[in-house]
Design an enzyme around this catalytic site. Structure first.
Site, short mmCIF file in Angstrom:
data_model
loop_
_atom_site.label_atom_id
_atom_site.label_comp_id
_atom_site.label_asym_id
_atom_site.label_seq_id
_atom_site.Cartn_x
_atom_site.Cartn_y
_atom_site.Cartn_z
N CYS A 47 51.42 -28.46 -19.35
CA CYS A 47 50.64 -27.72 -18.27
C CYS A 47 49.62 -26.68 -18.89
O CYS A 47 48.36 -26.62 -18.53
CB CYS A 47 51.58 -26.99 -17.30
SG CYS A 47 53.12 -27.77 -17.18
N LYS A 50 46.85 -28.09 -21.20
CA LYS A 50 46.06 -29.07 -20.80
C LYS A 50 45.15 -28.39 -19.61
O LYS A 50 44.05 -28.62 -19.44
CB LYS A 50 47.12 -30.01 -19.64
CG LYS A 50 46.53 -31.00 -18.71
CD LYS A 50 45.97 -30.41 -17.43
CE LYS A 50 47.15 -29.84 -16.66
NZ LYS A 50 48.07 -30.70 -16.17
N TYR A 178 49.97 -38.73 -13.42
CA TYR A 178 49.19 -37.54 -13.59
C TYR A 178 48.51 -37.46 -15.03
O TYR A 178 47.49 -37.07 -15.13
CB TYR A 178 50.23 -36.57 -13.71
CG TYR A 178 50.91 -35.98 -12.32
CD1 TYR A 178 50.79 -34.88 -11.72
CD2 TYR A 178 52.10 -36.74 -11.66
CE1 TYR A 178 51.34 -34.31 -10.79
CE2 TYR A 178 52.80 -36.35 -10.74
CZ TYR A 178 52.50 -35.16 -10.34
OH TYR A 178 52.98 -34.72 -9.27
N GLU A 182 44.45 -37.20 -15.63
CA GLU A 182 43.92 -35.88 -16.16
C GLU A 182 43.32 -36.02 -17.49
O GLU A 182 42.12 -35.30 -17.55
CB GLU A 182 44.98 -34.70 -16.02
CG GLU A 182 45.76 -34.46 -14.90
CD GLU A 182 46.83 -33.42 -15.05
OE1 GLU A 182 46.84 -32.90 -13.96
OE2 GLU A 182 47.49 -33.28 -16.02
N ARG A 205 50.18 -43.72 -8.03
CA ARG A 205 51.01 -44.37 -6.87
C ARG A 205 51.98 -43.35 -6.37
O ARG A 205 52.36 -42.27 -7.05
CB ARG A 205 52.00 -45.52 -7.58
CG ARG A 205 52.88 -46.00 -6.65
CD ARG A 205 53.37 -47.32 -7.30
NE ARG A 205 54.10 -47.13 -8.58
CZ ARG A 205 55.56 -46.59 -8.69
NH1 ARG A 205 56.21 -46.42 -7.66
NH2 ARG A 205 55.90 -46.54 -9.82
N HIS A 436 35.06 -17.08 6.43
CA HIS A 436 33.62 -17.65 6.33
C HIS A 436 32.85 -17.07 5.33
O HIS A 436 32.64 -15.77 5.21
CB HIS A 436 32.96 -17.74 7.66
CG HIS A 436 31.76 -18.48 7.58
ND1 HIS A 436 31.56 -19.66 7.37
CD2 HIS A 436 30.49 -18.11 7.77
CE1 HIS A 436 30.60 -20.30 7.36
NE2 HIS A 436 29.72 -19.16 7.81
N GLU A 441 38.19 -22.76 4.70
CA GLU A 441 38.20 -22.66 6.19
C GLU A 441 38.24 -23.83 6.96
O GLU A 441 38.79 -23.79 8.17
CB GLU A 441 37.02 -21.83 6.63
CG GLU A 441 35.54 -22.55 6.52
CD GLU A 441 34.45 -21.62 6.74
OE1 GLU A 441 34.67 -21.01 7.94
OE2 GLU A 441 33.60 -21.60 5.96
P1 NDP Z 1 53.84 -40.87 -14.40
O1 NDP Z 1 55.10 -41.24 -13.96
O2 NDP Z 1 53.05 -39.75 -13.31
O3 NDP Z 1 53.08 -42.06 -14.41
C1 NDP Z 1 53.27 -43.09 -15.33
C2 NDP Z 1 52.11 -44.18 -15.15
O4 NDP Z 1 52.32 -45.15 -16.00
C3 NDP Z 1 52.03 -44.68 -13.89
O5 NDP Z 1 50.55 -44.86 -13.35
C4 NDP Z 1 52.79 -46.25 -14.13
O6 NDP Z 1 52.33 -47.11 -13.29
C5 NDP Z 1 52.26 -46.15 -15.53
N1 NDP Z 1 53.23 -47.19 -16.40
C6 NDP Z 1 54.65 -46.86 -16.44
N2 NDP Z 1 55.17 -48.01 -17.15
C7 NDP Z 1 54.01 -48.78 -17.67
C8 NDP Z 1 54.39 -49.76 -18.64
N3 NDP Z 1 55.08 -49.94 -19.35
N4 NDP Z 1 52.78 -50.43 -18.77
C9 NDP Z 1 51.76 -49.74 -18.25
N5 NDP Z 1 51.78 -48.74 -17.45
C10 NDP Z 1 53.16 -48.17 -17.19
O7 NDP Z 1 54.04 -40.25 -15.61
P2 NDP Z 1 52.77 -39.34 -16.70
O8 NDP Z 1 53.21 -39.79 -18.04
O9 NDP Z 1 51.57 -39.35 -16.05
O10 NDP Z 1 53.52 -37.90 -16.14
C11 NDP Z 1 55.00 -37.72 -16.49
C12 NDP Z 1 55.18 -36.54 -15.64
O11 NDP Z 1 55.19 -35.41 -16.12
C13 NDP Z 1 54.79 -36.72 -14.16
O12 NDP Z 1 55.78 -37.64 -13.26
C14 NDP Z 1 54.92 -35.29 -13.61
O13 NDP Z 1 56.08 -35.11 -13.27
C15 NDP Z 1 54.45 -34.54 -14.97
N6 NDP Z 1 53.20 -33.98 -15.02
C16 NDP Z 1 52.73 -33.36 -13.97
C17 NDP Z 1 51.39 -32.93 -14.12
C18 NDP Z 1 50.90 -31.60 -13.07
O14 NDP Z 1 51.81 -31.29 -12.16
N7 NDP Z 1 49.68 -31.67 -12.75
C19 NDP Z 1 50.59 -33.04 -15.06
C20 NDP Z 1 51.06 -33.90 -15.99
C21 NDP Z 1 52.52 -34.24 -15.99
P3 NDP Z 1 53.11 -47.49 -11.85
O15 NDP Z 1 52.37 -46.48 -11.05
O16 NDP Z 1 52.81 -48.88 -11.59
O17 NDP Z 1 54.49 -47.28 -12.38
#
Ligand code: NDP
Length: 453
Positions: A47, A50, A178, A182, A205, A436, A441
């Site tokens: 966080c 980033k 995420y 990002e 998703r 405003h 708002e």
């Molecule tokens: P996420 O779980 O958010 O997303 C993982 C992504 O990778 C999804 O799009 C998923 O697709 C895809 N995926 C999963 N497995 C595979 C695979 N084998 N091959 C290809 N694509 C794949 O994970 P992140 O790594 O982005 O972040 C991890 C966690 O960290 C988040 O869940 C969040 O809780 C936290 N985080 C929070 C932030 C914030 O609050 N701003 C910022 C960064 C991280 P599909 O949708 O098809 O499953």
């Protein structure tokens, strides 16, 4: 039976540090150990750095927008090394605050790996065995990696991305969650030729569909090339960098491949079996609503339990654990209404139910939606719209979800989260006087129900 400590915490990230500090404040004799750096993912490689990268990635837009307000700026140049050095300095400062907070309360902080060594005991990497009445596991998570594709070793994760020696000219980011969106947004803002490769037709998703669509539009507008419904088949070294081969056979030339395909609980080599701590299918530690594991006296909080993997949640779980076990205030943290944001540019933020999940729960809905160009963008000439959406239960008028895309969305949704926490109805939003001129708002001035075209 006497113990060396009342509480021994394994893991010095947000959840572990909060729990250790609060428990020590209640008078418990506390020790905590961290094998890497105090602060954990959020502070060291999540966080905080980033968000600093996000700020850095937005200045190019600011320089461009300034022209509409009469400013002439010279040629802007960006120096990656300066950003990294300043980021490192700030992280070092927070790291000291994390560790110092525990010491200030009389806790002992250690710097080495530890694993369970039977009930009520841990073994440190140097061989020392320590007993504790209560043990808290707060070891967090780690990035999932592609294990099974040729050239997987060339792919970096969010662990390494914060330490890059130089800014690449081109990057391929894999994933649609995420971290992927990002970083795609950050690198594009820093002028890197950015490609996002995702296995589905949309990113993010689980988020409201309007936000998912809006995010993809924003990424495209930022110059990110979106390669959807695709998967990585392999990565080869090339004279100029790497050649990424996709499932379809298409190839992408790039200088760096970053995968962000989720995170998994860090439960390897923790000796869980020695104490009877059970894990689930993803390796997560199974806990009850008080964060108690299947072993008496052993608790777990944060990403290692794979409930809702966000820093503020780990903090609240750590706090609830300390209040319950050491503060004589049994507390269960309620995971139902958790705001979150995705710091793309523009950012998106959300609290409560998406339209899709509210319908899936059986709610009849009234939807309020507004898409507009903020005043600032009109004058700057930036063709970027803000989206605000309220998901309202038609029967009770209660606001079930609030979803925003646009500048300061996260700041606005943090405030809206208070209203939802209080059970606010749409009439309460309507009764609130607008401030405003602001973009926020709009959230109290939307009057017409949205009717699908
Ligand atoms: P996420 O779980 O958010 O997303 C993982 C992504 O990778 C999804 O799009 C998923 O697709 C895809 N995926 C999963 N497995 C595979 C695979 N084998 N091959 C290809 N694509 C794949 O994970 P992140 O790594 O982005 O972040 C991890 C966690 O960290 C988040 O869940 C969040 O809780 C936290 N985080 C929070 C932030 C914030 O609050 N701003 C910022 C960064 C991280 P599909 O949708 O098809 O499953």
């Amino acid at each position: 039976m006497s113990f060396d400590f009342d509480l021994f915490v394994i893991g010095g990230g947000s959840g572990g540090v909060r729990a250790a500090r609060i428990a020590a404040g209640y008078g418990a004799k506390v020790a905590i150990t961290e094998s890497d750096r105090y602060g954990g993912t959020c502070v060291i490689r999540g966080c905080v750095p980033k968000k600093l990268f996000v700020y850095a990635s937005r200045f190019k837009d600011e320089f461009e927008d300034a022209r509409g307000f009469g400013w002439t700026t010279g040629e802007a140049t960006f120096d990656w090394a300066t950003l990294i050095a300043n980021k490192d300095r700030e992280i070092h400062r927070i790291e000291q605050v994390y560790e110092g907070g525990i010491k200030a309360k009389g806790g002992l902080t250690l710097h080495m790996r530890a694993k369970l060594d039977g009930p009520g005991a841990v073994k440190l990497a140097d061989g020392t065995r320590i007993t504790a009445r209560t043990i808290l596991i707060a070891t967090g998570g780690r990035p999932s990696r592609y294990g099974d594709i040729p050239g997987a070793a060339h792919i970096i994760t969010s662990n390494e991305v914060f330490e890059l020696k130089a800014l690449p000219r081109r990057i391929a980011v894999c994933g649609g969650g995420y971290i992927a969106v990002e970083f795609a947004s950050i690198f594009a803002g820093l002028g890197v030729e950015t490609t996002l490769i995702h296995r589905r037709d949309k990113v993010l998703r689980g988020f409201d569909e309007d936000l998912r669509d809006g995010c993809m539009e924003a990424l495209r507008a930022r110059g990110v090339r979106l390669v959807m419904d695709e998967a990585l088949a392999g990565v080869d070294e090339d004279v100029a960098g790497f050649r990424v081969t996709l499932r379809s056979g298409a190839e992408i030339e790039t200088d760096l491949v970053l995968s962000a395909i989720g995170r998994e609980p860090a439960t390897g080599d923790l000796g869980l079996e020695t104490a009877g701590v059970k894990t689930g299918s993803r390796g997560e530690i199974i806990v009850d609503s008080y964060s108690q594991t299947t072993a008496p006296g052993i608790y777990a909080v944060g990403d290692v339990t794979d409930r809702v993997n966000l820093t503020p949640v780990a903090l609240r779980e750590g706090q609830a654990f300390a209040d319950t076990v050491f503060g004589n205030k049994p507390t269960q943290f309620d995971h139902t209404l958790i705001p979150s944001a995705v710091f793309t540019t523009p950012e998106l933020a959300t609290v409560g139910l998406s339209e899709e999940s509210a319908r899936a729960f059986g709610h009849e809905l009234d939807i309020y939606k507004s898409r507009f160009r903020p005043l600032r963008n009109i004058v700057s000439g930036r063709d970027e719209r803000m989206l605000m959406k309220l998901v309202v239960d038609a029967a009770s008028g209660r606001v079930l979800g609030c979803h925003l895309l646009g500048p300061d969305a996260a700041e606005i949704v943090q405030m809206a989260a208070i209203a939802l926490q209080l059970g606010a109805r749409k009439v309460d939003f309507d009764a609130t006087v607008a401030l405003h001129p602001t973009a926020a708002e709009e959230i109290v001035t939307m009057r017409d129900k949205w009717v699908p075209a």
